[in-house]
Design an enzyme around this catalytic site. Structure first.
Site, PDB file in Angstrom:
ATOM      1  N   GLU A 161      11.106   1.877   9.413  1.00  0.00           N
ATOM      2  CA  GLU A 161      11.946   3.048   9.096  1.00  0.00           C
ATOM      3  C   GLU A 161      11.116   4.278   9.410  1.00  0.00           C
ATOM      4  O   GLU A 161      10.151   4.565   8.701  1.00  0.00           O
ATOM      5  CB  GLU A 161      12.338   3.035   7.613  1.00  0.00           C
ATOM      6  CG  GLU A 161      13.127   1.826   7.169  1.00  0.00           C
ATOM      7  CD  GLU A 161      14.486   1.728   7.823  1.00  0.00           C
ATOM      8  OE1 GLU A 161      15.008   2.768   8.275  1.00  0.00           O
ATOM      9  OE2 GLU A 161      15.017   0.609   7.905  1.00  0.00           O
ATOM     10  N   LYS A 163       0.844  -1.194   0.000  1.00  0.00           N
ATOM     11  CA  LYS A 163       0.000   0.000   0.000  1.00  0.00           C
ATOM     12  C   LYS A 163       0.882   1.248   0.000  1.00  0.00           C
ATOM     13  O   LYS A 163       1.645   1.468   0.930  1.00  0.00           O
ATOM     14  CB  LYS A 163      -0.893   0.029   1.245  1.00  0.00           C
ATOM     15  CG  LYS A 163      -1.960   1.125   1.145  1.00  0.00           C
ATOM     16  CD  LYS A 163      -2.646   1.407   2.461  1.00  0.00           C
ATOM     17  CE  LYS A 163      -2.008   2.514   3.238  1.00  0.00           C
ATOM     18  NZ  LYS A 163      -2.026   3.840   2.594  1.00  0.00           N
ATOM     19  N   GLY A 208       7.478   5.311   7.526  1.00  0.00           N
ATOM     20  CA  GLY A 208       6.503   6.363   7.806  1.00  0.00           C
ATOM     21  C   GLY A 208       6.815   7.015   9.147  1.00  0.00           C
ATOM     22  O   GLY A 208       7.948   6.935   9.647  1.00  0.00           O
ATOM     23  N   THR A 216       2.936   6.142  13.846  1.00  0.00           N
ATOM     24  CA  THR A 216       2.322   5.048  13.069  1.00  0.00           C
ATOM     25  C   THR A 216       3.122   3.763  13.267  1.00  0.00           C
ATOM     26  O   THR A 216       2.551   2.673  13.422  1.00  0.00           O
ATOM     27  CB  THR A 216       2.256   5.398  11.564  1.00  0.00           C
ATOM     28  OG1 THR A 216       1.805   6.742  11.423  1.00  0.00           O
ATOM     29  CG2 THR A 216       1.337   4.472  10.809  1.00  0.00           C
TER      30      THR A 216
END
Ligand code: NDP
Length: 485
Positions: free
Chosen positions: A253, A178, A231, A235
């Site tokens: 990351e 995604k 991101g 998150t």
């Protein structure tokens, strides 16, 4: 397919299809602030279908020879290169970055990712251990994991999307991926390139949608064995909380707040040129940007004058114009977030030396443009130095000693990269050892060799991407021990 196309579709089992829910999300062009397309608002049903396609493709793909996998990956690289200009324009329209940057950096790097891992997999080997005296020999099989999830951010859309997908595919996995819902266009265009290169249906599935629904469905799917995520730190934390109890492999990351340490003995002109780039490339929206600049006191005033003059000369403009050094920020909410930090500067005893305002580009008045901004801060403890702003905003402050510089560089929750400008070898080695970051650049910035381990310490993430590290992440090592007589 043209970049003017209104709707993009999911890519499942080699086919392009609409979301099962029939729901769509608006896609904005940041350069003019207007909706230019629709994105599938995919649900768990679409993710389930992508997982089923992957599961069906896995037995064949994982047993496809390394030569054949490599050949297909190299063809995908060629396919990206053949559409360089088209993809660069699509990336720029979706993200707001200058077309010149996407042409020189983003798209070539996406091709390199496939080419690099297409070659790397042919060199990926394991050690054998002979246990002398026990008549045993051990060797390690490197098995693909199965179905893996790849989730990427909006700042370097195709560049980071392919950085995950290429090693996952090379290692024999099937992928459910995604891209960020903010910048899905080039990921969508990649589907066609993969089909043309002969990637079998179901090996790569691209599902578009929101992070907390589509992304979450990928992260929590029991058949998805690993998550490679790039991101924000918050998150990443949420993803870890979901995936860790399911014992999924995780590569995270995350954010950065990178120090740029400038000493008086550096090559001043080279440092100045590079510091302008490391501050404002991609509108400062690169996790590796050196957003905290620390300058040795003896050259601080000179640096301040020269740097501010160079920053004032940068041109903010429409991304398609050749002269634009900075394009638009990625979205309205992001522009507002960056502006809120600038507006708060005076509460923190900080002084805006340059920039700080929105830019109105004639003809594109609703675009998300912002001046490159330099803020002088009094302490490394202020919010401007401690929180990731992720926009065209850098802070500067002086330091007197090496110890003070090192302490300030490390006094932050992040630990992605650091840049050091000095010609002193002993200092170089001391700082390289003691900086709490995954990457240290000395007298350069963002020089990337894809063989090197890439990733951060502290709140900047867990695990390393790049080179064999990525292939190790996407494989399960299995020890086989044979005794002979
Ligand atoms: P986000 O964390 O908001 O989103 C990253 C991706 O995760 C997007 O595809 C997003 O989807 C998706 N996502 C959001 N919530 C979930 C969830 N609950 N489950 C699964 N997926 C989810 O980051 P940004 O896109 O805003 O990117 C900027 C951040 O990325 C910065 O912090 C930057 O430092 C970091 N970054 C780190 C790099 C590194 O290598 N360390 C490199 C580049 C950026 P959606 O967009 O649709 O919400």
């Amino acid at each position: 397919m043209t970049t003017k196309t209104k709707s993009i579709q999911n890519f499942i089992n080699g086919n392009f299809q609409n979301p099962k829910s029939g729901e769509w999300i608006d896609n904005y062009d940041p350069s003019c602030g207007e909706v230019y397309g629709k994105i599938p608002n995919s649900s768990t049903v679409d993710v389930e279908e992508a997982v089923m396609a992957s599961a069906k493709a896995f037995p064949v793909w994982s047993n496809t020879t390394v030569d054949e996998r490599s050949k297909i990956l190299l063809k995908i690289a060629d396919g990206i290169e053949a559409k360089l200009q088209f993809l660069a324009e699509a990336e720029s329209k979706d993200n707001g970055k200058p077309v010149s940057l996407a042409t020189a950096v983003d798209i070539p790097r996406a091709a390199s990712n496939f080419r690099f891992f297409g070659h790397a997999i042919t060199q990926f080997a394991s050690e054998a251990h002979e246990s002398v005296g026990h008549q045993t020999v051990n060797f390690t099989l490197k098995k693909p994991l199965g179905i893996v999830g790849c989730i990427s951010p909006w700042n370097l859309p195709l560049y980071l999307f392919t950085w995950k997908i290429a090693p996952a595919l090379a290692a024999g996995n099937c992928v459910v991926a995604k891209p960020s819902e903010v910048t899905p266009m080039t990921a969508f265009l990649l589907g066609e390139i993969c089909n043309e290169a002969g990637l079998p249906p179901g090996v790569l599935n691209i599902v578009h949608g929101l992070g907390h629904t589509t992304g979450q469905a990928i992260v929590q799917h029991p058949q998805i064995k690993a998550i490679s995520f790039t991101g924000g730190t918050a998150t990443g934390e949420h993803i870890a909380r979901t995936a860790a109890p399911m014992f999924k492999k995780l590569s995270l990351e995350l954010g950065g707040k990178n120090p740029n340490l400038i000493f008086a003995d550096c090559d001043y002109e080279k440092m100045l040129d590079t510091t302008v780039r490391s501050s404002f490339a991609n509108q400062g929206q690169i996790c590796l940007c050196g957003s905290r600049i620390f300058v040795e006191a003896s050259i601080y005033e000179k640096f301040k004058t020269d740097f501010v003059a160079r920053v004032k000369a940068l041109k903010v403009g429409h991304p398609s114009e050749k002269e634009s050094n900075l394009g638009a920020l990625v979205s309205k909410p992001h522009l507002e977030k960056v502006l809120s930090y600038i507006e708060d500067a005076h509460h923190q005893n900080a002084k805006i030396l340059s920039g700080g305002n929105r830019v109105i580009v004639p003809g594109y008045e609703k675009g998300y443009y912002l001046e490159p901004s330099v803020i002088e801060v009094k302490t490394n403890q202020c919010k401007l130095n401690q929180e990731e702003i992720f926009g065209p905003v850098v802070t500067i402050m002086p330091f007197k000693t090496d110890e003070e510089a090192l302490a300030m560089a490390n006094d932050v929750r992040y630990g992605l990269s650091a840049t050091l400008w000095t010609n002193n070898l002993n200092r170089t080695m001391r700082f390289s050892n003691e900086l709490q970051t995954g990457i240290v650049w000395v007298n350069t910035w963002m020089m990337r060799d894809l063989r090197t381990p890439f990733g951060g310490m502290k709140d900047s993430g867990v695990g390393r991407e790049g080179g064999f590290e990525a292939l190790r992440f996407f494989t399960e090592p299995k020890n086989v021990c044979i005794q002979y007589s």
